[in-house]
Design a protein around this motif. Structure first.
Motif, PDB file in Angstrom:
ATOM      1  N   SER A  89       2.272   0.904   5.294  1.00  0.00           N
ATOM      2  CA  SER A  89       0.703   0.662   5.159  1.00  0.00           C
ATOM      3  C   SER A  89       1.001   0.474   4.094  1.00  0.00           C
ATOM      4  O   SER A  89       0.848   0.275   2.483  1.00  0.00           O
ATOM      5  N   MET A  90       1.555   2.020   2.899  1.00  0.00           N
ATOM      6  CA  MET A  90       1.733   2.084   1.547  1.00  0.00           C
ATOM      7  C   MET A  90       2.770   1.988   1.410  1.00  0.00           C
ATOM      8  O   MET A  90       2.392   1.013  -0.054  1.00  0.00           O
ATOM      9  N   GLU A  91       3.898   1.605   1.811  1.00  0.00           N
ATOM     10  CA  GLU A  91       5.306   0.510   1.380  1.00  0.00           C
ATOM     11  C   GLU A  91       4.390  -0.696   0.770  1.00  0.00           C
ATOM     12  O   GLU A  91       4.280  -1.208   0.030  1.00  0.00           O
ATOM     13  N   ILE A  92       3.660  -1.465   1.472  1.00  0.00           N
ATOM     14  CA  ILE A  92       2.741  -3.092   1.425  1.00  0.00           C
ATOM     15  C   ILE A  92       1.719  -2.928   0.303  1.00  0.00           C
ATOM     16  O   ILE A  92       1.515  -3.795  -0.486  1.00  0.00           O
ATOM     17  N   ALA A  93       0.819  -1.559   0.442  1.00  0.00           N
ATOM     18  CA  ALA A  93       0.075  -1.333  -0.432  1.00  0.00           C
ATOM     19  C   ALA A  93       0.803  -1.474  -2.202  1.00  0.00           C
ATOM     20  O   ALA A  93       0.277  -1.950  -2.791  1.00  0.00           O
ATOM     21  N   LYS A  94       2.370  -0.147  -2.480  1.00  0.00           N
ATOM     22  CA  LYS A  94       2.615  -0.312  -3.289  1.00  0.00           C
ATOM     23  C   LYS A  94       3.396  -1.774  -3.870  1.00  0.00           C
ATOM     24  O   LYS A  94       2.726  -2.167  -4.777  1.00  0.00           O
ATOM     25  N   TRP A  95       3.687  -2.167  -3.018  1.00  0.00           N
ATOM     26  CA  TRP A  95       4.954  -3.313  -3.447  1.00  0.00           C
ATOM     27  C   TRP A  95       2.790  -5.069  -3.738  1.00  0.00           C
ATOM     28  O   TRP A  95       2.894  -5.269  -5.238  1.00  0.00           O
ATOM     29  N   LEU A  96       2.467  -4.595  -3.702  1.00  0.00           N
ATOM     30  CA  LEU A  96       1.361  -5.686  -3.848  1.00  0.00           C
ATOM     31  C   LEU A  96       0.159  -5.152  -5.508  1.00  0.00           C
ATOM     32  O   LEU A  96       0.466  -5.830  -6.012  1.00  0.00           O
ATOM     33  N   VAL A  97       0.298  -4.064  -5.649  1.00  0.00           N
ATOM     34  CA  VAL A  97      -0.173  -3.331  -6.750  1.00  0.00           C
ATOM     35  C   VAL A  97       1.218  -4.142  -7.896  1.00  0.00           C
ATOM     36  O   VAL A  97       0.545  -4.376  -8.601  1.00  0.00           O
ATOM     37  N   ILE A  98       2.191  -3.579  -7.446  1.00  0.00           N
ATOM     38  CA  ILE A  98       3.127  -4.084  -8.492  1.00  0.00           C
ATOM     39  C   ILE A  98       3.201  -5.522  -8.907  1.00  0.00           C
ATOM     40  O   ILE A  98       3.245  -5.946  -9.671  1.00  0.00           O
ATOM     41  N   ILE A  99       2.892  -6.230  -7.579  1.00  0.00           N
ATOM     42  CA  ILE A  99       2.372  -7.754  -7.898  1.00  0.00           C
ATOM     43  C   ILE A  99       2.248  -8.404  -8.814  1.00  0.00           C
ATOM     44  O   ILE A  99       1.950  -8.848  -9.772  1.00  0.00           O
ATOM     45  N   PHE A 100       0.741  -7.699  -8.810  1.00  0.00           N
ATOM     46  CA  PHE A 100      -0.471  -8.004  -8.930  1.00  0.00           C
ATOM     47  C   PHE A 100      -0.616  -7.137 -10.289  1.00  0.00           C
ATOM     48  O   PHE A 100      -0.659  -8.195 -11.434  1.00  0.00           O
ATOM     49  N   VAL A 101       0.023  -6.428 -10.757  1.00  0.00           N
ATOM     50  CA  VAL A 101       0.418  -5.728 -12.402  1.00  0.00           C
ATOM     51  C   VAL A 101       1.562  -6.559 -13.143  1.00  0.00           C
ATOM     52  O   VAL A 101       1.148  -7.606 -14.264  1.00  0.00           O
ATOM     53  N   VAL A 102       2.463  -7.179 -12.272  1.00  0.00           N
ATOM     54  CA  VAL A 102       3.149  -8.119 -12.898  1.00  0.00           C
ATOM     55  C   VAL A 102       2.398  -9.525 -13.411  1.00  0.00           C
ATOM     56  O   VAL A 102       3.053  -9.788 -14.366  1.00  0.00           O
ATOM     57  N   LEU A 103       1.685  -9.965 -12.348  1.00  0.00           N
ATOM     58  CA  LEU A 103       1.160 -11.148 -12.275  1.00  0.00           C
ATOM     59  C   LEU A 103       0.140 -11.547 -13.465  1.00  0.00           C
ATOM     60  O   LEU A 103      -0.445 -11.532 -14.503  1.00  0.00           O
ATOM     61  N   ALA A 104      -0.417 -10.171 -13.944  1.00  0.00           N
ATOM     62  CA  ALA A 104      -1.955  -9.613 -14.918  1.00  0.00           C
ATOM     63  C   ALA A 104      -0.167  -9.915 -16.438  1.00  0.00           C
ATOM     64  O   ALA A 104      -1.218 -10.999 -17.242  1.00  0.00           O
ATOM     65  N   ILE A 105      -0.040  -9.227 -15.318  1.00  0.00           N
ATOM     66  CA  ILE A 105       1.015  -9.130 -17.550  1.00  0.00           C
ATOM     67  C   ILE A 105       1.092 -10.579 -18.116  1.00  0.00           C
ATOM     68  O   ILE A 105       0.959 -10.998 -19.121  1.00  0.00           O
TER      69      ILE A 105
ATOM     70  N   ALA B 181      -4.643   5.205   9.685  1.00  0.00           N
ATOM     71  CA  ALA B 181      -3.991   6.050  10.502  1.00  0.00           C
ATOM     72  C   ALA B 181      -2.653   7.540   9.793  1.00  0.00           C
ATOM     73  O   ALA B 181      -2.394   8.053  10.626  1.00  0.00           O
ATOM     74  N   ALA B 182      -3.088   7.855   9.117  1.00  0.00           N
ATOM     75  CA  ALA B 182      -2.693   8.874   8.427  1.00  0.00           C
ATOM     76  C   ALA B 182      -3.426  10.025   9.396  1.00  0.00           C
ATOM     77  O   ALA B 182      -2.601  11.260   9.840  1.00  0.00           O
ATOM     78  N   VAL B 183      -4.941   9.907   8.872  1.00  0.00           N
ATOM     79  CA  VAL B 183      -5.266  11.059   9.876  1.00  0.00           C
ATOM     80  C   VAL B 183      -5.747  10.749  11.435  1.00  0.00           C
ATOM     81  O   VAL B 183      -5.710  11.839  11.748  1.00  0.00           O
ATOM     82  N   LEU B 184      -4.928   9.095  11.930  1.00  0.00           N
ATOM     83  CA  LEU B 184      -4.900   9.309  13.377  1.00  0.00           C
ATOM     84  C   LEU B 184      -3.223  10.190  14.094  1.00  0.00           C
ATOM     85  O   LEU B 184      -3.052  10.095  15.053  1.00  0.00           O
ATOM     86  N   GLY B 185      -2.695  10.245  13.221  1.00  0.00           N
ATOM     87  CA  GLY B 185      -1.463  10.661  13.289  1.00  0.00           C
ATOM     88  C   GLY B 185      -0.591   9.290  12.937  1.00  0.00           C
ATOM     89  O   GLY B 185       0.599  10.045  13.493  1.00  0.00           O
TER      90      GLY B 185
ATOM     91  N   LEU C 299      -7.087  -2.891   1.081  1.00  0.00           N
ATOM     92  CA  LEU C 299      -7.235  -2.843   2.336  1.00  0.00           C
ATOM     93  C   LEU C 299      -6.105  -2.659   3.165  1.00  0.00           C
ATOM     94  O   LEU C 299      -5.962  -1.625   3.783  1.00  0.00           O
ATOM     95  N   PHE C 300      -4.919  -1.951   2.730  1.00  0.00           N
ATOM     96  CA  PHE C 300      -3.403  -1.186   3.326  1.00  0.00           C
ATOM     97  C   PHE C 300      -3.284  -0.191   2.430  1.00  0.00           C
ATOM     98  O   PHE C 300      -3.370   0.873   3.865  1.00  0.00           O
ATOM     99  N   LEU C 301      -4.229   0.410   1.677  1.00  0.00           N
ATOM    100  CA  LEU C 301      -4.441   1.564   1.142  1.00  0.00           C
ATOM    101  C   LEU C 301      -5.280   2.741   2.477  1.00  0.00           C
ATOM    102  O   LEU C 301      -4.956   3.719   2.655  1.00  0.00           O
TER     103      LEU C 301
END
Length: 68
Positions: A47-63, A35-39, A27-29
């Motif tokens: 939003s990209m930073e939040i998406a990045k951290w959510l993916v990192i948390i997901f991978v850590v919890l999955a492992i 947002a990038a297209v709209l300038g 969703l954040f991606l």
């Protein structure tokens, strides 16, 4: 119609939630791409930073889940 108290069933809530980290990351991606297209570079960056951290948390919890 009034239901007698003894006939009402109660479902137990599960102890684990859905773990929607990956859905929120997507969703954040999408928000960042729009947002990038709209300038709106600031919103896109955040939003990209939040998406990045959510993916990192997901991978850590999955492992951790797979190890345990």
């Amino acid at each position: 119609m009034v239901v007698p108290h003894t006939l009402v069933s109660v479902r137990a809530a599960p102890l684990q939630t859905g773990g929607n980290f990956i859905e929120l990351a997507v969703l954040f991606l999408i928000l960042a791409l729009v947002a990038a297209v709209l300038g709106a570079r600031g919103v896109a960056g955040i939003s990209m930073e939040i998406a990045k951290w959510l993916v990192i948390i997901f991978v850590v919890l999955a492992i951790v889940t797979f190890i345990l």
